[in-house]
Enzyme design. Structure first.
Site, PDB file in Angstrom:
ATOM      1  CD  GLU A 174      33.282  36.283  37.637  1.00 48.83           C
ATOM      2  OE1 GLU A 174      34.331  36.440  36.995  1.00 48.83           O
ATOM      3  OE2 GLU A 174      32.426  37.169  37.751  1.00 48.83           O
ATOM      4  CG  HIS A 257      26.230  41.125  36.840  1.00 51.55           C
ATOM      5  ND1 HIS A 257      26.148  42.359  37.445  1.00 51.55           N
ATOM      6  CD2 HIS A 257      27.221  40.462  37.470  1.00 51.55           C
ATOM      7  CE1 HIS A 257      27.071  42.433  38.405  1.00 51.55           C
ATOM      8  NE2 HIS A 257      27.727  41.297  38.447  1.00 51.55           N
ATOM      9  CD  GLU A 289      29.063  40.168  41.626  1.00 47.48           C
ATOM     10  OE1 GLU A 289      29.238  40.626  40.477  1.00 47.48           O
ATOM     11  OE2 GLU A 289      29.930  39.509  42.242  1.00 47.48           O
ATOM     12  CG  ASP A 291      24.086  44.992  37.325  1.00 44.47           C
ATOM     13  OD1 ASP A 291      23.971  43.925  36.701  1.00 44.47           O
ATOM     14  OD2 ASP A 291      25.179  45.578  37.471  1.00 44.47           O
TER      15      ASP A 291
HETATM   16  C1  XIL Z   1      33.577  44.776  38.732  1.00 40.82           C
HETATM   17  C2  XIL Z   1      33.519  46.179  39.344  1.00 40.82           C
HETATM   18  O1  XIL Z   1      32.185  46.583  39.415  1.00 40.82           O
HETATM   19  C3  XIL Z   1      34.323  47.145  38.498  1.00 40.82           C
HETATM   20  O2  XIL Z   1      34.408  48.410  39.148  1.00 40.82           O
HETATM   21  C4  XIL Z   1      35.725  46.599  38.241  1.00 40.82           C
HETATM   22  O3  XIL Z   1      36.419  47.458  37.356  1.00 40.82           O
HETATM   23  C5  XIL Z   1      35.662  45.203  37.674  1.00 40.82           C
HETATM   24  O4  XIL Z   1      34.896  44.360  38.526  1.00 40.82           O
HETATM   25  N1  XIL Z   1      31.610  40.061  38.740  1.00 40.82           N
HETATM   26  C6  XIL Z   1      32.186  40.283  39.969  1.00 40.82           C
HETATM   27  C7  XIL Z   1      32.559  41.665  40.361  1.00 40.82           C
HETATM   28  O5  XIL Z   1      32.288  39.357  40.784  1.00 40.82           O
HETATM   29  O6  XIL Z   1      33.680  41.704  41.203  1.00 40.82           O
HETATM   30  C8  XIL Z   1      32.775  42.550  39.164  1.00 40.82           C
HETATM   31  O7  XIL Z   1      32.972  43.873  39.633  1.00 40.82           O
HETATM   32  C9  XIL Z   1      31.611  42.453  38.220  1.00 40.82           C
HETATM   33  C10 XIL Z   1      31.441  41.046  37.719  1.00 40.82           C
END
Ligand code: XIL
Length: 369
Positions: A174, A257, A289, A291
């Site tokens: 990011e 996401h 990631e 979802d």
């Molecule tokens: C999130 C985790 O799921 C949570 O448990 C934590 O509190 C915060 O981070 N992008 C990412 C992940 O790259 O590392 C993040 O994970 C979600 C967004």
């Protein structure tokens, strides 16, 4: 013989042995061996993914491994595991280097041990990110050159610790704003590691990671870069430049996401086009990631979610450079969504009671199509 174990046998064979294994498998298949072929829908996600040469991954947390349902699903349905938090700077390096014991590898090591005992590969997440940075770094008033020393040491220690155990690292997470500009972070310019403007600090940390483990695949990972947009344009230009100049980068992670708004032919088409342009740069592509958050768990919403899970999985299946479909957790019981998106949830393929949701079947069917 099961369709899935047949394809697994092909995948696992090497050189001349391969021919013999395949012939044996075919013989069993054609002779109508004692075990009838089960319907292909008996395959796990992991098996369906193996037939496509796609790892099916999930983020996991070591504290949940004690839950029998959690461990059983994780170890059977997935071929790849990634620490949801336990390899992030704040958790794995919670104390300064002056401390007798600066690192805490317990969580990460427990996850690696679980993965190894279930023949899963491990993806590392993440070395350089603006979140989950411990106070000793944030409040340490370090100069740029001191901060560079801290980060190089961190990358060296963590990547070396997991060398030959973690096959791919999200080295940088990011680093861009939505408009394609560089995000202002402690590592970039506040005060930064002193590498210079633009993507120079990313180049620097990739080189440090390569030194620490020359065989690990090195990734840049980001969110809202699925479609062709200003952020993905900036990432694309960076990767193109790095590939041209031999800066070590092996892949790009697309977090994915999303909400049901993503189920739009224009967006999906744009995602496919984006994957294609990155593929042409010769890098691996991972959906890292995934979802799909919902506002409720009605049958209509779950069906719409399943459709979109299937469509996103299909994009990966159709793109040869896409090697991973990974969800951010797998059960709604332990999803990060309700805490971060108020009022939303139900984002994963298993519900909070570990029952498969329609999304599960949709992912499998997309893999088997
Ligand atoms: C999130 C985790 O799921 C949570 O448990 C934590 O509190 C915060 O981070 N992008 C990412 C992940 O790259 O590392 C993040 O994970 C979600 C967004």
């Amino acid at each position: 013989m099961r369709v899935s174990s047949w394809s697994k046998a092909i995948l696992s064979c090497a050189g001349g042995v391969c021919v013999a294994v395949v012939l044996l498998c075919l013989a069993g298949f054609h002779a109508g061996a004692a075990q009838p072929l089960p319907a292909s829908s008996d395959a796990t996600l992991r098996q369906a993914g193996e037939a496509r040469h796609i790892y099916i991954g999930t983020a996991a947390a070591s504290r949940f491994l004690e839950e029998a349902d959690y461990a059983a699903i994780l170890g059977s349905e997935f071929s790849q595991l990634q620490a949801e938090n336990e390899m992030k700077f704040g958790l794995i390096h919670p104390r300064p280097d002056s401390d007798a014991n600066p690192y805490d590898f317990r969580g990460g090591d427990a996850l690696v041990a679980f993965a190894q005992s279930h023949q899963m590969v491990v993806r590392g997440h993440t070395l350089v990110w603006h979140n989950q940075v411990p106070d000793w770094v944030k409040k340490g008033s370090y100069s740029s050159s001191q901060l560079a020393g801290v980060l190089q040491g961190h990358i060296h220690t963590v990547v070396t610790h997991y060398a030959s155990k973690v096959y791919a690292w999200d080295v940088v997470n990011e680093a861009f704003n939505d408009d394609g500009s560089m995000r202002h972070t402690i590592w970039y310019d506040q005060p930064g590691i002193g590498a210079g403007p633009g993507t120079k600090y990313i180049e620097q940390v990739l080189r440090w990671a390569r030194e620490a483990d020359p065989s690990a695949k090195l990734f840049y990972n980001d969110y809202d870069a699925e479609e062709v947009n200003k952020k993905s344009d900036a990432i694309y230009e960076m990767v193109k430049d790095f590939r041209k100049r031999g800066v070590p980068i092996d892949g790009v992670g697309f977090q994915a996401h999303v909400s049901l708004k993503f189920d739009d032919p224009k967006k999906l088409e744009s995602f496919a086009k984006n994957l294609e342009r990155f593929a042409k740069l010769g890098v691996d592509l991972h959906i890292t990631e995934l979802d799909i958050r919902l506002n409720d768990s009605s049958a209509t919403s779950l069906a719409a979610q399943a459709k979109l899970y299937g469509e996103i999985t299909t994009l990966c299946v159709q793109q040869p450079a896409c090697k991973v479909v990974q969800t951010w957790g797998f059960t709604d019981k332990h999803s990060w969504i309700p805490a971060f998106y108020k009022g939303q949830g139900w984002a994963l393929p298993w519900d909070a009671d570990y029952r498969k949701k329609p999304a599960y079947e949709a992912v499998r069917q997309a893999l088997e199509k």
